[in-house]
Design a protein around this motif. Sequence first.
Motif, PDB file in Angstrom:
ATOM      1  N   GLN A   1       1.393   6.819  -7.003  1.00  0.00           N
ATOM      2  CA  GLN A   1       0.445   7.754  -7.501  1.00  0.00           C
ATOM      3  C   GLN A   1       0.854   9.070  -7.410  1.00  0.00           C
ATOM      4  O   GLN A   1       0.045   9.902  -8.132  1.00  0.00           O
ATOM      5  CB  GLN A   1      -0.708   7.540  -6.687  1.00  0.00           C
ATOM      6  N   LYS A   2       1.863   9.584  -6.737  1.00  0.00           N
ATOM      7  CA  LYS A   2       2.051  11.311  -6.561  1.00  0.00           C
ATOM      8  C   LYS A   2       2.916  11.491  -8.114  1.00  0.00           C
ATOM      9  O   LYS A   2       3.222  10.874  -8.777  1.00  0.00           O
ATOM     10  CB  LYS A   2       3.142  11.195  -5.525  1.00  0.00           C
ATOM     11  N   PRO A   3       2.672  12.908  -8.159  1.00  0.00           N
ATOM     12  CA  PRO A   3       3.556  13.187  -9.499  1.00  0.00           C
ATOM     13  C   PRO A   3       4.736  12.874  -9.478  1.00  0.00           C
ATOM     14  O   PRO A   3       5.373  12.699  -8.644  1.00  0.00           O
ATOM     15  CB  PRO A   3       3.268  14.736  -9.359  1.00  0.00           C
ATOM     16  N   GLU A   4       5.264  12.834 -10.731  1.00  0.00           N
ATOM     17  CA  GLU A   4       6.822  12.376 -11.123  1.00  0.00           C
ATOM     18  C   GLU A   4       7.646  13.086 -10.262  1.00  0.00           C
ATOM     19  O   GLU A   4       8.824  12.496 -10.010  1.00  0.00           O
ATOM     20  CB  GLU A   4       6.974  12.485 -12.618  1.00  0.00           C
TER      21      GLU A   4
ATOM     22  N   ILE B   1      10.514  19.763  -2.910  1.00  0.00           N
ATOM     23  CA  ILE B   1       9.353  19.882  -2.398  1.00  0.00           C
ATOM     24  C   ILE B   1       9.273  18.746  -1.010  1.00  0.00           C
ATOM     25  O   ILE B   1       8.203  18.556  -0.732  1.00  0.00           O
ATOM     26  CB  ILE B   1       8.260  19.284  -3.554  1.00  0.00           C
ATOM     27  N   ASN B   2      10.033  17.808  -1.426  1.00  0.00           N
ATOM     28  CA  ASN B   2      10.165  16.756  -0.363  1.00  0.00           C
ATOM     29  C   ASN B   2      10.861  16.967   0.840  1.00  0.00           C
ATOM     30  O   ASN B   2      10.906  16.176   1.989  1.00  0.00           O
ATOM     31  CB  ASN B   2      10.401  15.209  -0.806  1.00  0.00           C
ATOM     32  N   LYS B   3      11.454  18.230   1.087  1.00  0.00           N
ATOM     33  CA  LYS B   3      12.335  18.289   1.964  1.00  0.00           C
ATOM     34  C   LYS B   3      11.865  18.327   3.586  1.00  0.00           C
ATOM     35  O   LYS B   3      12.569  18.056   4.524  1.00  0.00           O
ATOM     36  CB  LYS B   3      13.094  19.769   1.897  1.00  0.00           C
ATOM     37  N   ASN B   4      10.484  18.601   3.580  1.00  0.00           N
ATOM     38  CA  ASN B   4      10.025  18.677   5.070  1.00  0.00           C
ATOM     39  C   ASN B   4       9.405  17.098   5.232  1.00  0.00           C
ATOM     40  O   ASN B   4       8.577  17.095   6.368  1.00  0.00           O
ATOM     41  CB  ASN B   4       8.824  19.600   5.248  1.00  0.00           C
ATOM     42  N   ARG B   5       9.378  16.286   4.495  1.00  0.00           N
ATOM     43  CA  ARG B   5       8.811  14.774   5.121  1.00  0.00           C
ATOM     44  C   ARG B   5       9.811  14.187   5.772  1.00  0.00           C
ATOM     45  O   ARG B   5      11.211  14.153   5.702  1.00  0.00           O
ATOM     46  CB  ARG B   5       8.744  14.127   3.663  1.00  0.00           C
TER      47      ARG B   5
ATOM     48  N   GLU C   1       7.560  14.319  -7.387  1.00  0.00           N
ATOM     49  CA  GLU C   1       7.313  14.304  -6.027  1.00  0.00           C
ATOM     50  C   GLU C   1       7.558  13.007  -5.348  1.00  0.00           C
ATOM     51  O   GLU C   1       7.866  12.935  -4.328  1.00  0.00           O
ATOM     52  CB  GLU C   1       5.906  14.973  -5.941  1.00  0.00           C
ATOM     53  N   ARG C   2       7.322  12.060  -6.072  1.00  0.00           N
ATOM     54  CA  ARG C   2       7.398  10.485  -5.716  1.00  0.00           C
ATOM     55  C   ARG C   2       8.910  10.148  -5.440  1.00  0.00           C
ATOM     56  O   ARG C   2       9.793  10.470  -6.293  1.00  0.00           O
ATOM     57  CB  ARG C   2       6.819   9.598  -6.731  1.00  0.00           C
ATOM     58  N   ILE C   3       9.038   9.463  -4.463  1.00  0.00           N
ATOM     59  CA  ILE C   3      10.547   9.212  -4.229  1.00  0.00           C
ATOM     60  C   ILE C   3      10.874   7.697  -4.822  1.00  0.00           C
ATOM     61  O   ILE C   3      11.786   7.511  -5.296  1.00  0.00           O
ATOM     62  CB  ILE C   3      10.705   8.634  -2.724  1.00  0.00           C
ATOM     63  N   CYS C   4       9.718   6.959  -5.013  1.00  0.00           N
ATOM     64  CA  CYS C   4       9.866   5.674  -5.581  1.00  0.00           C
ATOM     65  C   CYS C   4       8.687   5.524  -6.688  1.00  0.00           C
ATOM     66  O   CYS C   4       7.677   6.229  -6.443  1.00  0.00           O
ATOM     67  CB  CYS C   4       9.975   4.393  -4.697  1.00  0.00           C
ATOM     68  N   TYR C   5       8.890   4.430  -7.742  1.00  0.00           N
ATOM     69  CA  TYR C   5       7.842   4.460  -8.640  1.00  0.00           C
ATOM     70  C   TYR C   5       7.840   3.038  -8.949  1.00  0.00           C
ATOM     71  O   TYR C   5       8.512   2.139  -9.341  1.00  0.00           O
ATOM     72  CB  TYR C   5       8.088   5.090  -9.906  1.00  0.00           C
ATOM     73  N   ASP C   6       6.535   2.392  -8.406  1.00  0.00           N
ATOM     74  CA  ASP C   6       6.316   0.776  -8.721  1.00  0.00           C
ATOM     75  C   ASP C   6       4.684   0.880  -9.319  1.00  0.00           C
ATOM     76  O   ASP C   6       3.833   0.653  -8.690  1.00  0.00           O
ATOM     77  CB  ASP C   6       6.460   0.032  -7.383  1.00  0.00           C
ATOM     78  N   PRO C   7       4.863   0.956 -10.509  1.00  0.00           N
ATOM     79  CA  PRO C   7       3.455   0.778 -11.378  1.00  0.00           C
ATOM     80  C   PRO C   7       2.710  -0.596 -11.108  1.00  0.00           C
ATOM     81  O   PRO C   7       1.467  -0.713 -11.389  1.00  0.00           O
ATOM     82  CB  PRO C   7       3.856   0.938 -12.637  1.00  0.00           C
ATOM     83  N   TYR C   8       3.375  -1.735 -10.662  1.00  0.00           N
ATOM     84  CA  TYR C   8       2.829  -2.652 -10.632  1.00  0.00           C
ATOM     85  C   TYR C   8       2.109  -3.203  -9.160  1.00  0.00           C
ATOM     86  O   TYR C   8       1.417  -4.451  -8.857  1.00  0.00           O
ATOM     87  CB  TYR C   8       3.709  -4.021 -11.057  1.00  0.00           C
ATOM     88  N   ALA C   9       2.377  -2.376  -7.965  1.00  0.00           N
ATOM     89  CA  ALA C   9       2.223  -2.549  -6.627  1.00  0.00           C
ATOM     90  C   ALA C   9       0.639  -2.664  -6.510  1.00  0.00           C
ATOM     91  O   ALA C   9       0.320  -3.843  -5.730  1.00  0.00           O
ATOM     92  CB  ALA C   9       2.472  -1.594  -5.845  1.00  0.00           C
ATOM     93  N   VAL C  10      -0.162  -2.086  -7.245  1.00  0.00           N
ATOM     94  CA  VAL C  10      -1.661  -1.823  -7.060  1.00  0.00           C
ATOM     95  C   VAL C  10      -2.218  -3.402  -7.735  1.00  0.00           C
ATOM     96  O   VAL C  10      -3.229  -3.930  -7.260  1.00  0.00           O
ATOM     97  CB  VAL C  10      -2.178  -0.882  -8.293  1.00  0.00           C
ATOM     98  N   TYR C  11      -1.469  -4.090  -8.524  1.00  0.00           N
ATOM     99  CA  TYR C  11      -1.957  -5.305  -8.914  1.00  0.00           C
ATOM    100  C   TYR C  11      -1.922  -6.308  -7.897  1.00  0.00           C
ATOM    101  O   TYR C  11      -2.497  -7.396  -7.948  1.00  0.00           O
ATOM    102  CB  TYR C  11      -1.229  -5.925 -10.064  1.00  0.00           C
TER     103      TYR C  11
ATOM    104  N   LEU D   1       0.947  -1.146  -0.034  1.00  0.00           N
ATOM    105  CA  LEU D   1      -0.133  -0.074   0.039  1.00  0.00           C
ATOM    106  C   LEU D   1       0.921   1.140   0.030  1.00  0.00           C
ATOM    107  O   LEU D   1       0.573   2.199  -0.796  1.00  0.00           O
ATOM    108  CB  LEU D   1      -1.075  -0.019   1.057  1.00  0.00           C
ATOM    109  N   ALA D   2       1.902   1.438   0.923  1.00  0.00           N
ATOM    110  CA  ALA D   2       2.699   2.451   0.973  1.00  0.00           C
ATOM    111  C   ALA D   2       3.439   2.714  -0.448  1.00  0.00           C
ATOM    112  O   ALA D   2       3.627   3.764  -0.992  1.00  0.00           O
ATOM    113  CB  ALA D   2       3.913   2.065   1.953  1.00  0.00           C
TER     114      ALA D   2
END
Length: 310
Positions: free
Chosen positions: A41-44, A292-296, A46-56, A34-35
């Motif tokens: 799903q975040k904009p390119e 944009i992610n510096k405060n996370r 902004e996202r730290i990682c990209y896994d388009p298959y996780a949802v499946y 889920l994480a």
Amino acid sequence: MEMSENAEKEFNNMNKMFKEITGPGSKTAMGVLLARHFESQKPEDERICYDPYAVYFINPEILEWGANHPDEERKMHEQLDRFFPGRNNSIAARVRFFDDFVKKSIDEGIEQLVILGAGYDSRAYRIEGLEKIKTFEVDHPATQNIKMEKIKMIFGSLPDHVVYVPCDLETEDFGQRLIDIGYSRHVKTLFLMEGLLMYLQPKVVDEILSFIVKNSGKNSSILFDYFPKSAVDGSSKFEAGRNIRNQVSQLGEPFKFGIKEGTVDIFLTQRGFTQVCNVTMEDCKKAYFQGINKNRIVDSLKSFVYAVVQ
């Protein structure tokens, strides 16, 4: 400092609800999925990682529950952020770090990849260059069967470069299984163990590391993440450390293995590894959480370590 009675009740109810929503199978694996999905799903920019298959691989009922109960879902996210500050950010950073390490290893000429406790890892299907490298996915038969069906659904067939190795790491000899199915002991290999070792008995961890040292080619390497021993035995001075231990126990997947703070170099050197490099979440924050992610915020409990076979 212990939780207040109200906080403890809320914590227990949150875990009970999460257990019910996620249904059968590993609850912790579903939480990580889920994480990965939410981060992807975040904009390119902004996202730290990209896994388009996780949802499946996410149980559809979970996403349906979220869509039908937006207020309850928002409350659960708020609770998770309160009890485990920065955890989802740290999961995203872990995925990114492991992805980057695999890409670097491809550039440096690995000839085999072994993913232990592969679960719903999607690297073999989304990282460019791995399609040319023999990849062994080792996992429990029940989980692996589900994954193979999903992979066939996504791609139409199982890829030629992936070898599926059904094995219960706690009770079966994974090394012999690997060798029997075509693993070569003489080539440069990367062993990935993401979100795995903390759930295995120390004896099993030692057996895995011993096999790697004795049965891999020159300059083979390992990469895994781990919790400090204090988060495993309940002595952590951090509330988040005590919370994560209590949660996984309530979900029926207790921690069994940790490494005492500041000793990972000695731990791996004694077991036949060299060039040990420990990476903290603060290191990842500096590397990945910019602009944009510096405060996370990130969870400072978990660390990654990579090392080379001597």
